[in-house]
Design a protein around this motif. Structure first.
Motif, PDB file in Angstrom:
ATOM      1  N   SER A 220      -1.071  -2.653   0.267  1.00  0.00           N
ATOM      2  CA  SER A 220      -0.119  -1.962  -0.234  1.00  0.00           C
ATOM      3  C   SER A 220       1.403  -2.746   0.028  1.00  0.00           C
ATOM      4  CB  SER A 220      -0.196  -0.506   0.381  1.00  0.00           C
ATOM      5  OG  SER A 220      -1.062   0.197   0.117  1.00  0.00           O
TER       6      SER A 220
ATOM      7  N   THR B 249       3.381   3.999   6.598  1.00  0.00           N
ATOM      8  CA  THR B 249       3.439   4.519   5.264  1.00  0.00           C
ATOM      9  C   THR B 249       4.630   3.686   4.484  1.00  0.00           C
ATOM     10  OG1 THR B 249       4.778   6.230   6.149  1.00  0.00           O
ATOM     11  CG2 THR B 249       2.506   6.384   5.741  1.00  0.00           C
ATOM     12  N   LYS B 250       5.568   3.059   5.408  1.00  0.00           N
ATOM     13  CA  LYS B 250       6.642   2.348   4.643  1.00  0.00           C
ATOM     14  C   LYS B 250       6.089   0.969   4.409  1.00  0.00           C
ATOM     15  CE  LYS B 250      10.137   4.804   7.322  1.00  0.00           C
ATOM     16  NZ  LYS B 250      11.428   4.699   8.182  1.00  0.00           N
ATOM     17  N   TYR B 251       6.813   0.231   3.571  1.00  0.00           N
ATOM     18  CA  TYR B 251       6.235  -0.939   3.127  1.00  0.00           C
ATOM     19  C   TYR B 251       6.879  -2.277   3.648  1.00  0.00           C
ATOM     20  CZ  TYR B 251       4.143   1.906  -0.628  1.00  0.00           C
ATOM     21  OH  TYR B 251       3.438   2.837  -1.160  1.00  0.00           O
TER      22      TYR B 251
ATOM     23  N   LYS C 131      -8.247  15.477   5.227  1.00  0.00           N
ATOM     24  CA  LYS C 131      -7.628  14.407   6.111  1.00  0.00           C
ATOM     25  C   LYS C 131      -8.205  14.124   7.506  1.00  0.00           C
ATOM     26  CE  LYS C 131      -4.007  14.180   3.133  1.00  0.00           C
ATOM     27  NZ  LYS C 131      -4.090  12.959   2.318  1.00  0.00           N
TER      28      LYS C 131
ATOM     29  N   PRO D 154      -7.123   8.815   5.715  1.00  0.00           N
ATOM     30  CA  PRO D 154      -6.601   7.835   6.592  1.00  0.00           C
ATOM     31  C   PRO D 154      -7.470   7.800   7.846  1.00  0.00           C
ATOM     32  CG  PRO D 154      -5.399   9.928   6.859  1.00  0.00           C
ATOM     33  CD  PRO D 154      -6.049   9.951   5.318  1.00  0.00           C
TER      34      PRO D 154
ATOM     35  N   ARG E 166      -4.857  -0.219   3.031  1.00  0.00           N
ATOM     36  CA  ARG E 166      -3.826   0.465   3.084  1.00  0.00           C
ATOM     37  C   ARG E 166      -2.338   0.103   3.516  1.00  0.00           C
ATOM     38  NH1 ARG E 166      -7.274   3.738   7.077  1.00  0.00           N
ATOM     39  NH2 ARG E 166      -8.770   4.899   5.943  1.00  0.00           N
ATOM     40  N   PHE E 167      -2.371  -0.877   4.235  1.00  0.00           N
ATOM     41  CA  PHE E 167      -1.106  -1.610   4.648  1.00  0.00           C
ATOM     42  C   PHE E 167      -1.030  -2.867   3.943  1.00  0.00           C
ATOM     43  CE2 PHE E 167      -3.100   0.789   8.465  1.00  0.00           C
ATOM     44  CZ  PHE E 167      -2.371   1.933   8.130  1.00  0.00           C
TER      45      PHE E 167
ATOM     46  N   THR F 196       6.244   3.350  11.562  1.00  0.00           N
ATOM     47  CA  THR F 196       5.503   3.993  10.553  1.00  0.00           C
ATOM     48  C   THR F 196       4.974   3.189   9.537  1.00  0.00           C
ATOM     49  OG1 THR F 196       7.157   5.895  10.798  1.00  0.00           O
ATOM     50  CG2 THR F 196       5.515   6.012   8.783  1.00  0.00           C
TER      51      THR F 196
ATOM     52  N   TYR G  10      -8.126   4.550   0.540  1.00  0.00           N
ATOM     53  CA  TYR G  10      -6.854   4.566   0.728  1.00  0.00           C
ATOM     54  C   TYR G  10      -6.396   5.870   0.869  1.00  0.00           C
ATOM     55  CZ  TYR G  10      -1.802   4.670  -0.447  1.00  0.00           C
ATOM     56  OH  TYR G  10      -0.690   4.957  -0.117  1.00  0.00           O
TER      57      TYR G  10
ATOM     58  N   GLU H 153       7.227   5.772  -6.438  1.00  0.00           N
ATOM     59  CA  GLU H 153       7.920   5.994  -4.970  1.00  0.00           C
ATOM     60  C   GLU H 153       9.108   5.111  -4.695  1.00  0.00           C
ATOM     61  OE1 GLU H 153       4.864   5.009  -2.186  1.00  0.00           O
ATOM     62  OE2 GLU H 153       3.665   6.971  -2.476  1.00  0.00           O
TER      63      GLU H 153
END
Length: 739
Positions: A139, A564-566, A91, A117, A135-136, A562, A114, A203
């Motif tokens: 995604s 990681t949320k879409y 990581k 991080p 990633r963002f 955050t 991806y 997910e």
């Protein structure tokens, strides 16, 4: 017998060590190693390993669970690698070399971009911006396509809300359909797209099941509460009182909060009159940018709203500036004579005073270099970050005493010791309101180089990116259609910049890292919706990638950032309520929270207009009391600090966490200083605490006239508190030195 032994690892270590736990770099290249030769039990002893070279071998993959938690660089070039998704275990990996592997495709490269991080460099090239976009932004787009597919083909078939059994019944079919039908990007990346779509669809279904479970739990809890309430009424126990305090605010109150704006004094350049009122009016129809003025006295020239720029496409946000650099001879700084006899020399009545002597009084932002300019307002100041491990002698010393200031149409870089303006950047037609520093890592000829970049923004809504060392604005970002009010870089991700604006939004940008020709890529990652103008932002030190807190004209708020949320757009997560809201008329919407700062990892300092004090409150304790079903949460106030009883707003406070000091100017030119050593973050202290000391404004002479006092818009200190810098509403920069 395995080829790799403990003795071999110690022999190949650079430099050699007697224990595996001390090895930081090891070279295992060209040893004809196979995947089976890499023993996880043996490699797990290399706890401090940061660089591993296994190039030129016969590896088909990297085994799982090698335990190299500190690995920063991995060279697995010239092998027989078939997949590299197992690198997900590293990581902290920043640099990866995986070229000359015949079986790896472009899709494998995108997968590892991806999954890792912190990956910054891939096969010798900087991929920070591309990876963040993947990633963002990528995604988020795929998530939108997956959601649309669910709404069109499956959602209408289920009950509302759908049950867990219904969702599970269509889960496999939905995921399979999503992988087959969702198309995005070039055909060469179709394998990667399918891999991500399968992950996102899985997910998404999991989130639906979690939501259904939460709804069922809430309904069950509601029934239990009703039963408890009936029992309580029967026994005359008023348990409903507690529930009422957690009730969400009404739609009327929410609407009022969103529609309130400070009705500033009218433009004196048109009317020639000055509007004075005991309290600011709130107007829904006020569509102009709010000028930072006094509610009783006008504080200089009003901020003007920049004309709306023409609409431009998303991919043309970045404008590269290739004009001639500003030379040092344009950096005029006018020293102001100090009337020594009028400097207060009284002994402080406060305990443990610091000894600070005024060192320089400067006019560096004069319009057209006019020495008689005492009207240009200076809004922000910040010390240049110290570049560690620099090969340049005394680079750290130079950085620690260099401060940036902004106001009018210019940004100045000043040496606090000499009082000289090292650089001055001017932008005709701009009025700068905010600035922020970051330290970027460039790769030049396979070597890492650190450079400090200053971001400055204001009236035009454009962020200027300035390479300070060479005084060069290498890029512009059209961040907002209205003026920028505040800027903030993420301490954890050096390229992440938050911009707050009078358009009532906060946007997160990835500004990328420029190459040797100053080419860079910028991406918009997140939009935070604000109900009023944000004035000061700060990331929570303990979780800078999770929460952003902002002081705004309509209160103090926090957002979940955050990534990681879409969701590309986020609403307010928390609204902090302070005791001052319950005083006077009790209308919290009329109170402006104009500044905040984290004094340490947990202690937050904030102040509200017309409060006459500064609140110190605990982030962690406030978070514990937050009911996630309600936006509003009462801030846990630990102490209230005495401050100037003034009607002036937009006076920023600052904290020096290393020296444990809180500092704030006032409308008279005085600096209020609060020493926080021994402060208990767990204990609530009633009453107002006095400042440790008040640094008085020394009377100074400018153009033959004595300036008795001036309003301090902003203050800052270097990390070691050697210098204290204040910027004022009269084009004066004041520098004190600690003795």
């Amino acid at each position: 017998m395995a080829k790799i032994t403990k003795e071999l690892l110690l022999e190949k270590a650079i430099p050699k060590h007697s224990k595996l736990g001390q090895v930081k770099k090891i070279n295992l290249s060209n040893l004809h190693l196979k995947t089976s030769d890499l023993d996880p039990k043996l490699f797990s002893q290399l706890r401090m390993l940061e660089e591993l070279d296994v190039s030129g071998n016969l590896l088909t993959e990297i085994p799982d669970n090698l335990g190299l938690v500190n690995l920063r660089l991995l060279n697995c070039a010239n092998n027989d690698m078939e997949q590299i998704t197992s690198l997900n275990q590293f990581k902290n990996l920043e640099d990866l070399i995986c070229e000359d592997n015949l079986y790896l495709t472009i899709c494998d490269i995108y997968k590892v971009m991806y999954l890792l991080p912190n990956l910054r460099r891939l096969n010798g090239k900087d991929i920070t911006s591309s990876a963040n976009h993947l990633r963002f932004v990528n995604s988020r787009r795929l998530m939108s396509l997956v959601t649309d597919l669910w709404e069109k083909k499956y959602n209408f078939q289920l009950s509302k809300p759908p049950t867990a059994a219904e969702i599970k019944a269509v889960e496999k079919v939905f995921v399979k359909t999503a992988v087959a039908e969702v198309k995005y990007g070039p055909n060469s990346l179709s394998e990667f797209t399918k891999w991500r779509v399968e992950m996102i669809a899985t997910e998404f279904v999991a989130s639906l099941l979690q939501h259904e479970k939460q709804v069922s739990s809430d309904l069950e809890g509601s029934e239990n509460e009703d039963e408890d309430e009936n029992k309580a009424n029967h026994t005359n126990v008023l348990s409903s009182t507690r529930r009422n305090t957690l009730r969400p605010r009404s739609s009327t109150a929410a609407s009022s909060t969103r529609n309130t704006r400070l009705h500033a004094a009218q433009d004196t350049t048109k009317s020639g009159k000055q509007v004075s009122s005991g309290r600011a009016e709130l107007s829904q129809n006020d569509t102009e940018d709010i000028s930072r003025k006094s509610m009783k006295t006008q504080r200089g020239k009003e901020r003007q709203t920049a004309p709306m720029a023409k609409h431009r496409k998303e991919d043309s946000r970045v404008e590269m500036k290739r004009k001639t650099r500003t030379t040092k001879r344009n950096c005029s700084t006018t020293p102001i004579a100090v009337s020594k006899e009028s400097i207060p020399r009284k002994k402080s009545k406060y305990k443990k005073s610091l000894v600070l002597e005024p060192l320089h009084f400067l006019q560096s932002h004069s319009r057209d270099d006019n020495p008689e300019d005492l009207s240009t307002q200076l809004w922000a100041c910040a010390f240049e970050p110290e570049i560690k491990n620099s090969q340049i002698p005394d680079a750290g010393l130079q950085s620690s005493r260099t401060v940036a200031t902004c106001g009018g149409d210019s940004v100045c870089i000043i040496d606090c010791e000499t009082g000289n303006a090292l650089h001055k950047y001017k932008s005709v037609g701009e009025e700068f309101f905010s600035l922020a520093w970051t330290t970027l890592t460039m790769i030049v000829k396979d070597q890492k180089r650190k450079l400090n970049v200053l971001a400055a923004g204001g009236q035009t809504g454009v962020v200027k990116l300035i390479h300070v060392k060479v005084n060069y604005c290498y890029g512009k970002i059209k961040a907002h259609k209205r003026s920028i009010s505040t800027l903030c870089f993420c301490p954890k991700r050096e390229t992440f910049l938050f911009t707050g604006s009078y358009d009532k939004t906060i946007i997160l940008w990835d500004i990328g890292v420029p190459d040797c020709d100053y080419n860079f890529r910028v991406s918009q990652l997140l939009v935070l919706k604000v109900c009023s103008v944000p004035l000061k932002m700060s990331l929570v030190p303990t979780c800078p990638d999770q929460y952003l807190v902002a002081a705004c004209e309509g209160g103090c708020f926090a957002w979940d950032i955050t990534l990681t949320k879409y969701e590309g757009k986020r609403n307010i997560k928390m609204e902090f309520v302070f005791p001052i809201y319950n005083k006077k008329d009790g209308k919290s919407d009329r109170y402006i929270v104009d500044s905040l700062a984290f004094c340490n990892d947990d202690l937050v300092a904030s102040k509200t207009s017309m409060q006459g004090s500064i609140y110190l409150w605990s982030w962690s304790q406030t978070l514990k009391t937050w009911n996630k079903h309600n936006t509003k949460v009462n801030a846990v106030i630990l102490r209230e600090m005495e401050w100037s009883n003034t009607d002036e707003v937009y006076i920023a406070l600052t904290a020096c966490p290393v020296e444990n000091y809180l500092i704030c100017g006032d409308e008279k030119g005085d600096i209020w200083m609060y020493e926080l050593d021994g402060f208990n973050n767990e204990e609530i202290t009633p009453g107002k605490a006095s400042p440790t000391q008040i640094l008085k404004w020394p009377a100074i002479k400018a153009q033959g006239e004595i300036i008795e006092g001036t309003l301090i818009n902003n203050v800052t200190t270097d990390p070691e508190f050697k210098y204290l810098v204040a910027v004022t509403d009269k084009n004066i920069i004041v520098i004190w030195k600690r003795t």
